[in-house]
Every structure is written in C-alpha cells, then in structure tokens.
Design a protein around this motif. Sequence first.
Motif, PDB file in Angstrom:
ATOM      1  N   ALA A  27       0.894  -1.004  -0.250  1.00 15.13           N
ATOM      2  CA  ALA A  27      -0.045   0.069  -0.120  1.00 15.13           C
ATOM      3  C   ALA A  27       0.781   1.183   0.246  1.00 15.13           C
ATOM      4  CB  ALA A  27      -0.895  -0.032   1.176  1.00 15.13           C
ATOM      5  N   SER A  28       2.237   1.245   0.413  1.00 12.83           N
ATOM      6  CA  SER A  28       2.895   2.439   0.637  1.00 12.83           C
ATOM      7  C   SER A  28       3.178   2.870  -0.770  1.00 12.83           C
ATOM      8  CB  SER A  28       4.217   2.362   1.500  1.00 12.83           C
ATOM      9  OG  SER A  28       4.808   1.175   0.988  1.00 12.83           O
ATOM     10  N   ASN A  29       3.169   4.258  -0.911  1.00  6.15           N
ATOM     11  CA  ASN A  29       3.814   4.770  -2.363  1.00  6.15           C
ATOM     12  C   ASN A  29       5.128   4.820  -2.576  1.00  6.15           C
ATOM     13  OD1 ASN A  29       1.022   5.376  -2.875  1.00  6.15           O
ATOM     14  ND2 ASN A  29       1.142   7.245  -1.674  1.00  6.15           N
ATOM     15  N   PRO A  31       8.661   3.191  -2.618  1.00  5.26           N
ATOM     16  CA  PRO A  31       9.377   1.844  -2.475  1.00  5.26           C
ATOM     17  C   PRO A  31      10.213   1.532  -1.494  1.00  5.26           C
ATOM     18  CG  PRO A  31       9.787   2.829  -4.430  1.00  5.26           C
ATOM     19  CD  PRO A  31       8.893   3.862  -4.056  1.00  5.26           C
ATOM     20  N   VAL A  32      10.999   2.608  -1.164  1.00  6.22           N
ATOM     21  CA  VAL A  32      11.766   2.311   0.083  1.00  6.22           C
ATOM     22  C   VAL A  32      10.981   2.044   1.321  1.00  6.22           C
ATOM     23  CG1 VAL A  32      13.663   3.528   1.401  1.00  6.22           C
ATOM     24  CG2 VAL A  32      13.379   3.899  -1.064  1.00  6.22           C
ATOM     25  N   ARG A  33       9.834   2.575   1.541  1.00  9.36           N
ATOM     26  CA  ARG A  33       9.057   2.477   2.689  1.00  9.36           C
ATOM     27  C   ARG A  33       8.526   1.313   2.645  1.00  9.36           C
ATOM     28  NH1 ARG A  33       5.627   7.677   3.529  1.00  9.36           N
ATOM     29  NH2 ARG A  33       7.448   8.787   3.968  1.00  9.36           N
ATOM     30  N   GLY A  34       8.165   0.734   1.443  1.00  7.50           N
ATOM     31  CA  GLY A  34       7.762  -0.481   1.206  1.00  7.50           C
ATOM     32  C   GLY A  34       8.797  -1.871   1.657  1.00  7.50           C
ATOM     33  N   VAL A  35      10.100  -1.605   1.368  1.00  6.10           N
ATOM     34  CA  VAL A  35      11.102  -2.491   1.811  1.00  6.10           C
ATOM     35  C   VAL A  35      11.145  -2.616   3.145  1.00  6.10           C
ATOM     36  CG1 VAL A  35      13.451  -2.996   1.486  1.00  6.10           C
ATOM     37  CG2 VAL A  35      12.162  -2.378  -0.688  1.00  6.10           C
ATOM     38  N   LEU A  36      11.085  -1.144   3.945  1.00  3.43           N
ATOM     39  CA  LEU A  36      11.240  -1.364   5.332  1.00  3.43           C
ATOM     40  C   LEU A  36      10.143  -1.963   5.791  1.00  3.43           C
ATOM     41  CD1 LEU A  36      12.816   2.439   5.687  1.00  3.43           C
ATOM     42  CD2 LEU A  36      13.913   0.217   5.920  1.00  3.43           C
ATOM     43  N   PHE A  37       9.002  -1.751   5.385  1.00  3.59           N
ATOM     44  CA  PHE A  37       7.867  -2.772   5.790  1.00  3.59           C
ATOM     45  C   PHE A  37       8.036  -4.221   5.678  1.00  3.59           C
ATOM     46  CE2 PHE A  37       5.280   1.353   5.933  1.00  3.59           C
ATOM     47  CZ  PHE A  37       4.759   1.196   7.211  1.00  3.59           C
ATOM     48  N   MET A  78      16.751   2.027  -3.985  1.00  2.00           N
ATOM     49  CA  MET A  78      16.978   3.211  -4.023  1.00  2.00           C
ATOM     50  C   MET A  78      17.715   3.572  -5.258  1.00  2.00           C
ATOM     51  SD  MET A  78      18.914   3.501  -0.189  1.00  2.00           S
ATOM     52  CE  MET A  78      17.968   3.807   1.173  1.00  2.00           C
ATOM     53  N   MET A  79      18.284   2.581  -6.077  1.00  6.47           N
ATOM     54  CA  MET A  79      18.850   3.294  -7.169  1.00  6.47           C
ATOM     55  C   MET A  79      18.006   3.503  -8.218  1.00  6.47           C
ATOM     56  SD  MET A  79      22.620   1.324  -7.629  1.00  6.47           S
ATOM     57  CE  MET A  79      23.021   0.340  -6.434  1.00  6.47           C
ATOM     58  N   ILE A  80      16.946   2.502  -8.366  1.00  6.64           N
ATOM     59  CA  ILE A  80      15.938   2.907  -9.668  1.00  6.64           C
ATOM     60  C   ILE A  80      15.219   3.935  -9.295  1.00  6.64           C
ATOM     61  CG2 ILE A  80      16.126   0.593 -10.826  1.00  6.64           C
ATOM     62  CD1 ILE A  80      14.071  -0.517  -9.295  1.00  6.64           C
ATOM     63  N   ASN A  81      14.797   4.549 -10.265  1.00  8.43           N
ATOM     64  CA  ASN A  81      13.690   5.807 -10.035  1.00  8.43           C
ATOM     65  C   ASN A  81      12.434   5.393 -10.643  1.00  8.43           C
ATOM     66  OD1 ASN A  81      13.407   8.339  -9.692  1.00  8.43           O
ATOM     67  ND2 ASN A  81      14.570   9.319 -11.427  1.00  8.43           N
ATOM     68  N   ILE A  82      11.611   5.551  -9.858  1.00  8.46           N
ATOM     69  CA  ILE A  82       9.978   5.036  -9.949  1.00  8.46           C
ATOM     70  C   ILE A  82       9.250   6.223  -9.915  1.00  8.46           C
ATOM     71  CG2 ILE A  82       8.290   3.415  -9.219  1.00  8.46           C
ATOM     72  CD1 ILE A  82      10.490   1.628  -8.254  1.00  8.46           C
ATOM     73  N   GLU A  83       8.434   6.421 -10.964  1.00 10.89           N
ATOM     74  CA  GLU A  83       7.387   7.223 -10.815  1.00 10.89           C
ATOM     75  C   GLU A  83       6.507   7.150  -9.657  1.00 10.89           C
ATOM     76  OE1 GLU A  83       6.547  10.232 -12.635  1.00 10.89           O
ATOM     77  OE2 GLU A  83       8.469  10.121 -13.305  1.00 10.89           O
ATOM     78  N   LEU A  84       6.014   7.945  -8.752  1.00  9.27           N
ATOM     79  CA  LEU A  84       5.527   7.749  -7.629  1.00  9.27           C
ATOM     80  C   LEU A  84       3.926   7.822  -8.044  1.00  9.27           C
ATOM     81  CD1 LEU A  84       7.294   9.272  -4.753  1.00  9.27           C
ATOM     82  CD2 LEU A  84       7.443   6.827  -5.588  1.00  9.27           C
ATOM     83  N   THR A  85       3.573   8.965  -8.784  1.00  9.32           N
ATOM     84  CA  THR A  85       2.152   9.245  -8.957  1.00  9.32           C
ATOM     85  C   THR A  85       1.305   7.985  -9.678  1.00  9.32           C
ATOM     86  OG1 THR A  85       2.992  10.623 -10.850  1.00  9.32           O
ATOM     87  CG2 THR A  85       2.414  11.558  -8.757  1.00  9.32           C
ATOM     88  N   LYS A  88       0.150   5.200  -7.492  1.00 12.29           N
ATOM     89  CA  LYS A  88      -0.989   5.315  -6.615  1.00 12.29           C
ATOM     90  C   LYS A  88      -2.414   5.361  -7.363  1.00 12.29           C
ATOM     91  CE  LYS A  88      -2.175   8.725  -2.856  1.00 12.29           C
ATOM     92  NZ  LYS A  88      -1.842  10.138  -2.265  1.00 12.29           N
ATOM     93  N   ARG A  89      -2.269   5.848  -8.478  1.00 18.07           N
ATOM     94  CA  ARG A  89      -3.597   5.887  -9.212  1.00 18.07           C
ATOM     95  C   ARG A  89      -4.116   4.263  -9.540  1.00 18.07           C
ATOM     96  NH1 ARG A  89      -2.714   8.258 -14.002  1.00 18.07           N
ATOM     97  NH2 ARG A  89      -2.867   6.255 -14.884  1.00 18.07           N
ATOM     98  N   LYS A  90      -3.103   3.586  -9.827  1.00 17.83           N
ATOM     99  CA  LYS A  90      -3.292   2.141 -10.158  1.00 17.83           C
ATOM    100  C   LYS A  90      -3.726   1.293  -8.923  1.00 17.83           C
ATOM    101  CE  LYS A  90      -0.842   0.799 -14.249  1.00 17.83           C
ATOM    102  NZ  LYS A  90       0.584   0.491 -14.587  1.00 17.83           N
ATOM    103  N   PHE A  91      -3.338   1.754  -7.783  1.00 18.32           N
ATOM    104  CA  PHE A  91      -3.531   1.075  -6.736  1.00 18.32           C
ATOM    105  C   PHE A  91      -4.895   1.068  -6.199  1.00 18.32           C
ATOM    106  CE2 PHE A  91      -3.704   0.562  -2.009  1.00 18.32           C
ATOM    107  CZ  PHE A  91      -3.397  -0.623  -1.846  1.00 18.32           C
ATOM    108  N   SER A  92      -5.261   2.364  -6.259  1.00 20.60           N
ATOM    109  CA  SER A  92      -6.866   2.540  -5.918  1.00 20.60           C
ATOM    110  C   SER A  92      -7.735   2.114  -6.889  1.00 20.60           C
ATOM    111  CB  SER A  92      -7.081   4.147  -5.770  1.00 20.60           C
ATOM    112  OG  SER A  92      -6.733   4.923  -6.853  1.00 20.60           O
ATOM    113  N   TYR A  93      -7.289   1.904  -8.175  1.00 19.99           N
ATOM    114  CA  TYR A  93      -7.925   1.545  -9.353  1.00 19.99           C
ATOM    115  C   TYR A  93      -8.514  -0.083  -9.198  1.00 19.99           C
ATOM    116  CZ  TYR A  93      -9.287   0.227 -14.276  1.00 19.99           C
ATOM    117  OH  TYR A  93     -10.040  -0.482 -15.279  1.00 19.99           O
ATOM    118  N   TYR A  94      -7.293  -0.982  -8.479  1.00 15.65           N
ATOM    119  CA  TYR A  94      -7.497  -2.346  -8.346  1.00 15.65           C
ATOM    120  C   TYR A  94      -8.042  -2.527  -7.095  1.00 15.65           C
ATOM    121  CZ  TYR A  94      -4.706  -3.128 -12.777  1.00 15.65           C
ATOM    122  OH  TYR A  94      -4.601  -2.964 -13.953  1.00 15.65           O
TER     123      TYR A  94
END
Lengths: 203, 478
Positions: A27-29, A31-37, A78-85, A88-94
């Motif tokens: 659920a976290s937007n 990815p670094v936070r996702g890994v920590l979770f 941390m090294m790869i650059n991921i679009e955050l926005t 988020k839209r996809k998550f609420s869509y699914y």
Amino acid sequence: MNPIPISMLIFYLFAGIAVLSAIMVIASNNPVRGVLFLVVTFIASSGMWMMAQAEFLSLILVLVYVGAVMTLFLFVVMMINIELTSQKRKFSYYLPFGAGIILLLVLMMLIALHPQYFSFGSMPSGVLPKGANTELLGKVLYTNYAYPFIVAGVLLLTAIIAAISLVHRRPRDCKSQQVTEQIKTRRELRVRIVNLPSEKKED
Amino acid sequence: MNFQFPHFSAALPEIFLLSMTCLVLLTELFMKYSRSVVYVLSQVALLGTAILFILGFNNISYTTFNGHLIFDALGSLLGIFICIIACIAFIYAKHYTRDRNIPNEYYILGLFSTLGMLVMVTAQSFLMIYLGLELLSLPLYAMVALQKDSPTATEAAMKYFVMGAIASGMLLYGLSLLYGVSGSLNLPAVASAITTMPEKQHLVLVFALVFVIAGLGFKLAAAPFHMWAPDVYTGAPTAVTAFLASAPKIAALGMAFRLLITALPQIVSQWHELLIILSVLSITIGNVIAIAQSNLKRMLAYSAIAHIGYMLLGLLSGNAQGYSAALFYILVYSIMSVGGFGMIVLLSRRGFEAENIEDFKGLNSRNPWLAFMMMLLMLSMAGVPPTVGFFAKLLVLKAVVQTQMVWLAVFAVLLAIVGAFYYLRVIKTMYFDAPGDPTPIACASDTRLMISINSLALLVLGIFPGALLEVCRVAFGL
C-alpha cells in the motif's frame, strides 16, 4: 472465564504486526518504505517462528533476510527511479477488486479451516525431542533430506546462471588477432595475380 | 534415527543429467565461441538420460531417499518423453538461436529445466514436488527473456514470472494446509492420514484442494488460469516457445498424477468436479478464441489451452483407464506441439518470423514437402483419423463415456468440430492461396530431417498406436 495465556497475546501481537506491515508493503507509495515494511514483516514472522520452537529458522530469517537480502534489495530500490504518482492511481483502481477477493478468501477460510488442526492446541509445545534446533536439523539435513537438499542447491545454482545470463553482455564487435588463422594462411589467400592485357600507349 | 542408505540406482538418470549439465556449463565457460560443442554435449546429456530411463523401465515400484523419490513405470515413461521432446526442441533451436544472438545459456537453462521436470515426475513428497516445480520454472522465465534486444520477449518473461510466482504461492498455500491436516510431507502418508479423518473435516481438504488445483491449472495453462499462455507463447522467441509449450506440459501432468492420485485419492469426487469446470472452460475458451487469431503462435497457444481441456477429460474420469488416456493424450500433444512451433522456426529466418498465418500462404507451391508435414501436424491437432491425434481424442472421450458423463463427451466433440475450423484454415492457406513471399525457404538439413520425423511419427503412431498405448497402460498397472 480463563485468563488469556501470555503466549497467545504475544502470538497475536506478532501476527498483527506481520499482517499490517505486509499490507503496508503493497500500500505504501514509496518503494523504500515498502522495503522497510517488508523487513518489519520478516521480523514479526521470525518472532512467530520462535514461538513455534523453530529458533534456528527464526534466527536465520533475521540474519539472512533482514541482515543481508533486504539490505541489498534496499540499495537496488534506492538506485532505480520510479514514478510515484502513477503507482498510486493504479492501486486505488485495483483496490475494490482485490478487496473483494480477499474478503471472499477470508470468509472461506473462516468456514473451512477446522480448529482441530489450526488452533493453539495444535501448536507444538514441548513435543520436540531434547536438543537444540540446529543439532536436530543438522542430523536430518544430510541424511533423510539429502535429496531435497541437493536439489535445492541445484536450484540456487540455476538462479545464479539465470541471473548472470540475463544481465551479462558479452563484448560485441571486439577485434582481436587470431594467431592460428594468421599462421595457417596461404599465399593464394593474400595475393592475387591478375593477368592484364598489356596496353599500348596511345600517342 | 532411522536412516536407510538410499538406492542411488533409482536416481541414476537425474544424477547423470546433473553431471552432464555441469560439464556443459564448464565447457561453455572455457570454450566460449564453440556453439556446436555445447549443442552436441547437451544432446548427449538428454539422449543419455533417456537411454538410462529406457534401460531401467520395468514394473517394479519402490521409494527411496527416505521416501522422497519414487522409481516406477509412470515416472520412467514421463522421463523418457520429457528428454526426447527436449532433445527435439534443441534441434529446432540450434540454427534459430545462432542466427538471433541468443546465447548458449539456452541449452544450459533448458537442461536445468529438464532436470526439474524429472525431479517433479519422480517426486513422492510435497517438498520434492515444489523443488522440482521451481527448478522447472525458474530457467524457463530466464529463457523467455534471453533475447535481450526484443521488448516483447522481456514483457512476456515478466508476465510469465509474475504469474508463475502467484501459481507457486497458491500451490504452496494448498500444500501447507494439507501438511497441517495430515502432519506429513510424504504423499502416501498424506493419503493414509486422510483415510482416518472423519468425513466432516473434509472441508479443510476441499479448501486446500482449491489452491492445489489453481496452482496446477496455472502450470497446465487450463482456463480460467490461462491468461498468461497466449502472451508468453507469442512474445517468447519461437525456439523457446517450442520448448516451454511441450515438455513442461508432460511434467505438469506428472505433478497432477502425483498430487491427485497418490496423495488425494480419498477426495476424488471433489477434484473430479473441479476438473470438470476447468475442462469445460478450457475446451470452450481455447477453441472459440483460437478462431479469431491471425498470429499462428497465438492460435497454437489457444489450441494448447483447448488440448489441456481434452487431456483433463481423461484425468477427471478418476479410473486407471482414464489416467492412461490422459497420459497418452499429453504425450501425443507434446509431439504435435513441438512440431507446430518447430515449423514456425523452420520457416523463419534472420530478421523475419513466419508467425502469422499469412506467412504460410501458398507454402505448397514454395515447398510441397514442408506443406505436407504442416498438414499432418494440423490434421493431428484437429483429430482427423489417420493421424494419432484421433486416437488421443477417442481414448479420453471413451474414458468420459465410461464414467456416465455422455453430455461432457458430446460437448467435447462439438467443440472439437469448432476447433477443426482453424486448423483446416491453415491447411487451406497453404494449399489454395497464392504465395505472397517469393523468398525460397532455406533451412538446414538436420532441422528439415527432424521436422519430417516429427510429423511422420504422428502418422505412423496413428496407424500403429499399439506400442504407445501399451506402455501408457503399463504405467498405471493395467
């Protein structure tokens, strides 16, 4: 009413943390936070394994996964650059679809899973033979479980080969001398004698 | 501690294949630019393993390695065919991989995948089934992505990997529930633990069974778990598709036999119903959607889904006749499948993939022999009598009729007629359309020889099916 045993409380604490942090992983937007979770999830599950008297597995989970694998993973994320926005839209869509399926599954589990096998009564408490977990595992790992152990080793070897073959690029168009070819060469391959009709010089 | 020294002879083919694979790996490392050495060694490894299986083939059945491995006729038969089909796929891949800069790891990963299939079909515990499944799938994900400069291949590999991971997760969840109920990882021990369970606790088993069947369905690409198959078959390099569409199907059926028949025979009525749903959906979706395809690889992917549906008809009948019919069907299907994709490999050349049905236009006037071979393949897939595809369909339908499910047999036959349309359309394109591509077909003689043997085998087996039928019966002790 019986007092709730302390082991049950600890179990629910760890289980609750594991489930919540697992949900936060997806659920976290960030990815670094996702890994920590995910790290938190691992630690909570290692606590549950400890309660099931599997102390070797529990410690290995912390040492190998939390200590080594997830740290590496964190570097990669941390090294790869991921679009955050867009994420988020996809998550609420699914979300409605996923939530529906989870609800269905949980309902089915509540109905189907019989408490005789999946309750605290069936937790292994004091059933293990004497001796440290590590010693017991070591005794069967290379004897009774030798075949699965070897196949698991082959699986890891395959993973290495697969990863290398996907990432490794051979030097392409790399010019080098081929000495044997040079030595084996013959005169006909290098010099061509052409018969040209002699021409007269025109005045 | 009760440790018995294992019978290493039971695992001799697997040990041989693993040693040879490591040898190929080292050869590839030190003789970097010699493709043909790696290729020949890989073929020796596969053929040697097949020969070891053939030499050991008999009716004796025993488990060893502390009950993790079973040596029996079924495992040996599946092993023989897995090795032979992988060998055929490698022959088709030889020139294809060289022309398209697909590295030599194709063969190495293919050998590891074959080893995983062998481990899986001879497994006798949940642990070995899972390890074999992963050892089979992991190299396949990488093989699909081996063509690094192709975006479709990368996309296909990603889809395949994610779907495969979900399938493994589902299977593992089902197996963990079964372990929780029975307290054992050993398949016969699980079966005997279920026998002593009271009837009403079977609800747990059914719940676990749903997950196990879902995992199996993903691996077999049976509807409604088929979504990955068309994309992966189309996106992967054709030589890889030829490999992953044939041999792993045999292994997946082997896994289904071990899980459903060895471990869960007591709840046959439950998995029987689940398999009916899977089978009806697969036959319908496969045959109907295949009609709309103009890409031959995609069409063959949908036809694969339909064929798995027909194979399940044999499995769901729940008796030894049905099982041997399903076994016969999958063996025949793997021969047809590797041949079908092999034909696409054959007609392709560097920079051109003959993957559209249009590319087969007027093949008869360009090369009559290849057109005839393709016709045999298509007729066999459609199930037309002189070819062996007819016998395969006949046997599974017979098994269904014998279990008093005539409606299912009638349904299957009706959709087989629908299916015949798109196979015959390919034949019509080859024989009655004017050729669109004047380029002469240049294919190597060994590939041409292999496709001829492959297609003619379907005709010969169709006229003399006795021997193959007999070994399929022996595998189930009939």
